[in-house]
Design a protein around this motif. Structure first.
Motif, PDB file in Angstrom:
ATOM      1  N   ASP A 221       0.827  -1.205   0.000  1.00 28.16           N
ATOM      2  CA  ASP A 221       0.000   0.000   0.000  1.00 28.16           C
ATOM      3  C   ASP A 221       0.864   1.258   0.000  1.00 28.16           C
ATOM      4  N   HIS A 222       2.182   1.089   0.000  1.00 27.20           N
ATOM      5  CA  HIS A 222       3.107   2.213  -0.101  1.00 27.20           C
ATOM      6  C   HIS A 222       3.241   2.650  -1.564  1.00 27.20           C
ATOM      7  N   TYR A 223       3.773   3.849  -1.746  1.00 23.60           N
ATOM      8  CA  TYR A 223       4.080   4.321  -3.097  1.00 23.60           C
ATOM      9  C   TYR A 223       5.155   3.428  -3.707  1.00 23.60           C
ATOM     10  N   GLN A 224       5.076   3.236  -5.033  1.00 30.16           N
ATOM     11  CA  GLN A 224       6.097   2.458  -5.723  1.00 30.16           C
ATOM     12  C   GLN A 224       6.833   3.280  -6.767  1.00 30.16           C
ATOM     13  N   GLY A 225       6.369   4.490  -7.003  1.00 32.98           N
ATOM     14  CA  GLY A 225       7.024   5.433  -7.905  1.00 32.98           C
ATOM     15  C   GLY A 225       7.016   6.804  -7.271  1.00 32.98           C
ATOM     16  N   ASP A 226       7.394   7.808  -8.034  1.00 34.01           N
ATOM     17  CA  ASP A 226       7.409   9.171  -7.546  1.00 34.01           C
ATOM     18  C   ASP A 226       6.025   9.532  -7.018  1.00 34.01           C
ATOM     19  N   PRO A 227       5.887   9.836  -5.720  1.00 38.75           N
ATOM     20  CA  PRO A 227       4.564  10.153  -5.170  1.00 38.75           C
ATOM     21  C   PRO A 227       3.851  11.281  -5.914  1.00 38.75           C
ATOM     22  N   GLN A 228       4.636  12.168  -6.557  1.00 38.15           N
ATOM     23  CA  GLN A 228       4.012  13.266  -7.290  1.00 38.15           C
ATOM     24  C   GLN A 228       3.187  12.773  -8.479  1.00 38.15           C
TER      25      GLN A 228
END
Length: 755
Positions: free
Chosen positions: A418-425
């Protein structure tokens, strides 16, 4: 041992040519490439002695590309003599039940295995070979001898925060089977919903399977959709159907029934099981709540009756009983709980949790099953036969293994999808953290602290998918792919972080399969990855992509890049505050999302920094340098731009390199009490010229920090020093009345700047 003659066709042999690494995931333990090829004919001849269910699965996966014919004729099939297992090696042992050999030559394809499970795993390898060579129809001659390193290779799915249909759950199970995972952890109860029919307690689904609304957007927004959610649950008939479906794919379904915490949905149906009178309702927010199961006889009778029905539905050896994030607030205020502590000579409420888990374990053991729980079940002493699922880090697994208890490793830093896997932007909203594909691939489930004997108690590895921010199944697909592929190879025991790029290429080759299946996988692997590095007493921005870096274009004025923008050749120097936007182009076409990064430069940017205490692995991207990398943290995205410290103070020393004048110090901290994140308790600023003798120049207390809402700007007067030390005090133990009461608070800090 049975030898299954799988496929046969008499064909001519050709030389394969130069050997290369095959596009298989997980990569087998041993592959020997040989001369020749097996040419896939229009009709595959199958031995009629093959296991029917597994073979039918293979035929269905291959689809209409090939026709099939069965044969029992020795002269046609050239069936070799079956091998008999040695008496000393029962086919049920972990050592051999998933072992297989796959031999391919110009004359046919042969699978040797001890069990149908091993045969099924061999089919997954074979299906990938068929897919890779579907165009030229030539599979290289080879011999694969293979078996997994870890017995538990799992994926978890939370259906409580957001619900998924039976068909979607079956798709999820299919994904696990494709990449040789063997355990499906089904999270069926939580504060936000009760999703399993219990016939003895119908109100669990009548009341507990719905909530009046749901939280939307980032947690800090504290906004809700105003829409009733549910009732959503699985009938017992549906659960039996899913379990059977998983069994046909040799996947064990492990149910999770949360206790003693995460119980609001159950308490909304049966409030008498709480320490207070209620009323209660299924939670509409995410997070942790004070109202939990009260450890009284009535509660244990309820849970035992629930477990009776659960055990009948799920044949798994382990029943997951949760055990995590159980606040002790109500127990401290409850006369019954305090009397129970005295009566049983328990040390405190943590001892009461241990009492609770022990009692449940004894009951589950009496039914011939075992319990597994999140690592908080270690609190107050671990139940005699319990296994631990280590999520808060690796220490729970280490403690369990050293005390000769089995453990499954699932630390948030590596295994929370459930975490980001790429640039959060450029990513959809996620829970937080930053866990890209390469980080998952780098994980070793055996902690270095364990010796060889202790390591035997590490059963395996699992990734978890919590669904607070996952609204539909397309988003489920996005969050697990391609990270599931990295988990697969880690669990199989053939991952090699030193050769990550080679693995990345194999991942990209699998995208064709996922495209055919219309899977909405994340394409972050194609996106531009940015990394701040020290350069010339300042910083530079290093851009990279899994593709040819010649295709990277970037701008420094904040405008979107085009094919005519700057071509990336080397790290981009950051002389002052600016915004870099970057993207990948191929054949003149935009192939990636546009990545954007804003820089705010101060006199600390790029300087040498040291931390006395290190951040949590979940929130440690970039290490100490994150605090001087010129990037202000986004309060809605904790992944890449914040450092998180649980129960620890931030003590940072910055070396300017020479005496430097400044008059203002700034940094930000966060408040998100639902996630146990609290504003700093205090902050102190010191200066020094020798890094030994420090002078206090500014101090700020809790009230002032609260007034600024964590956005700290301190007037430091006129200073001129070589070293700056900043001490930011953690809030400490979370007080009663807050989510996570009695636990260590989180402290999040971003950039430490001076002007």
């Amino acid at each position: 041992m049975q030898r299954f003659l799988f496929l046969f066709s008499i064909l001519f042999s050709t030389v394969l040519g130069a050997q290369k690494k095959l596009n298989l995931i997980p990569y087998p333990q041993n592959i020997t490439l040989e001369d020749g090829v097996f040419i896939i004919p229009e009709t595959l001849i199958l031995s009629d002695q093959l296991p029917k269910e597994e073979t039918d699965y293979f035929k269905k996966r291959l689809g209409s590309r090939v026709k099939f014919k069965y044969s029992s004729k020795r002269e046609e099939a050239q069936l070799t003599q079956a091998l008999v297992p040695q008496p000393k090696i029962p086919v049920t042992t972990e050592e051999v039940k998933e072992k297989y050999t796959l031999s391919i030559s110009s004359k046919g394809i042969f699978i040797t295995s001890h069990t149908k499970q091993g045969y099924f795993l061999a089919l997954q390898t074979l299906l990938q070979l068929f897919e890779e060579h579907r165009e030229d129809r030539k599979i290289p001659a080879l011999r694969i001898e293979d078996q997994p390193k870890f017995a538990w290779r799992g994926m978890h799915l939370d259906v409580c925060r957001h619900f998924f249909t039976v068909d979607e759950v079956k798709q999820y199970i299919d994904y696990l089977a494709m990449y040789k995972l063997n355990t499906f952890h089904w999270h069926l109860t939580d504060d936000q919903g009760w999703r399993i029919e219990i016939k003895k307690y119908p109100k669990l689904t009548q009341i507990g399977s719905k909530r009046k609304e749901s939280m939307i957007g980032a947690y800090v927004d504290n906004t809700f959709d105003g829409k009733p959610y549910g009732p959503y649950f699985y009938t017992q008939a549906q659960i039996k159907d899913v379990v059977k479906y998983a069994q046909e794919r040799h996947i064990t379904v492990v149910p999770e029934i949360e206790m003693p915490g995460h119980a609001l949905a159950a308490l909304s149906a049966y409030p008498e099981l709480a320490c207070t009178k209620g009323p209660f309702e299924a939670a509409t927010k995410w997070g942790v709540f004070d109202d939990v199961f009260c450890p009284k006889d009535e509660t244990f009778t309820f849970l035992e009756n629930v477990l009776d029905e659960v055990i009948k539905l799920f044949p798994s050896q382990y029943i997951h009983i949760g055990g995590d994030e159980c606040p002790k607030t109500r127990w401290k205020e409850c006369a019954h709980c305090q009397e129970l502590i005295k009566k049983n000579n328990l040390k405190d409420e943590h001892g009461l949790q241990s009492y609770f888990i022990h009692r449940i374990e004894k009951y589950v053991n009496s039914k011939g099953r075992k319990i597994i729980g999140w690592d908080e079940i270690l609190e107050g002493g671990l139940a005699p036969n319990a296994a631990v699922m280590s999520w808060t880090g690796v220490n729970g697994g280490i403690e369990a293994a050293k005390s000769k208890h089995f453990a499954v490793m699932t630390p948030g830093a590596y295994c929370y999808f459930d975490h980001y896997q790429g640039d959060p932007q450029s990513e959809p909203n996620a829970f937080g953290g930053f866990t890209p594909l390469d980080k998952v691939y780098s994980y070793n489930p055996i902690p270095a602290e364990l010796n060889a004997e202790q390591a035997k108690y590490i059963m395996g590895v699992q990734a978890n998918l919590w669904t607070e921010y996952i609204l539909d199944f397309k988003q489920v697909q996005y969050m697990i792919f391609p990270r599931l592929l990295a988990l697969s190879e880690v669990g199989w025991g053939t991952s090699d972080p030193k050769n990550y790029k080679e693995f990345e290429n194999r991942v990209i080759s699998q995208f064709r399969v996922l495209d055919k299946m219309k899977v909405n996988y994340a394409k972050s692997i194609y996106n531009i990855s940015g990394k701040v590095i020290p350069a010339n007493n300042g910083i530079a921005y290093e851009l990279s992509t899994s593709q040819n870096s010649d295709g990277i274009r970037y701008t420094v004025d904040g405008t979107a890049p085009t094919i005519n923008s700057n071509t990336y050749q080397k790290p981009v120097s950051i002389p002052g505050s600016l915004t870099i936007q970057s993207a990948y182009f191929e054949n003149g076409q935009l192939k990636s999302a546009v990545s954007s990064q804003e820089f705010s430069i101060s006199k600390t940017t790029g300087k040498k920094i040291t931390l006395e205490q290190q951040p949590s692995e979940n929130y440690s991207f970039g290490g100490a340098f994150t605090l001087v990398d010129g990037i202000i943290g986004n309060v809605k995205q904790l992944g890449k731009t914040w450092l998180g410290f649980q129960g620890k103070d931030v003590v940072a020393t910055i070396d300017f390199g020479q005496k430097t004048g400044f008059s203002e110090v700034y940094f930000n901290t966060l408040e998100n009490k639902g996630s146990w994140i609290h504003l700093a308790k205090s902050a102190k600023i010191f200066v020094s010229d020798d890094n030994k003798n420090f002078k206090l120049i500014k101090e700020i207390g809790k009230e002032e920090i609260q007034n600024t809402k964590g956005k700290i700007k301190l007037n430091a007067g006129s200073q001129n020093a070589k070293y700056l030390k900043v001490i930011i005090e953690n809030a400490g133990i979370i007080p009663a009345g807050n989510p996570g009461a009695d636990s260590k608070a989180w402290l999040f800090v971003d950039e430490i700047g001076v002007l």
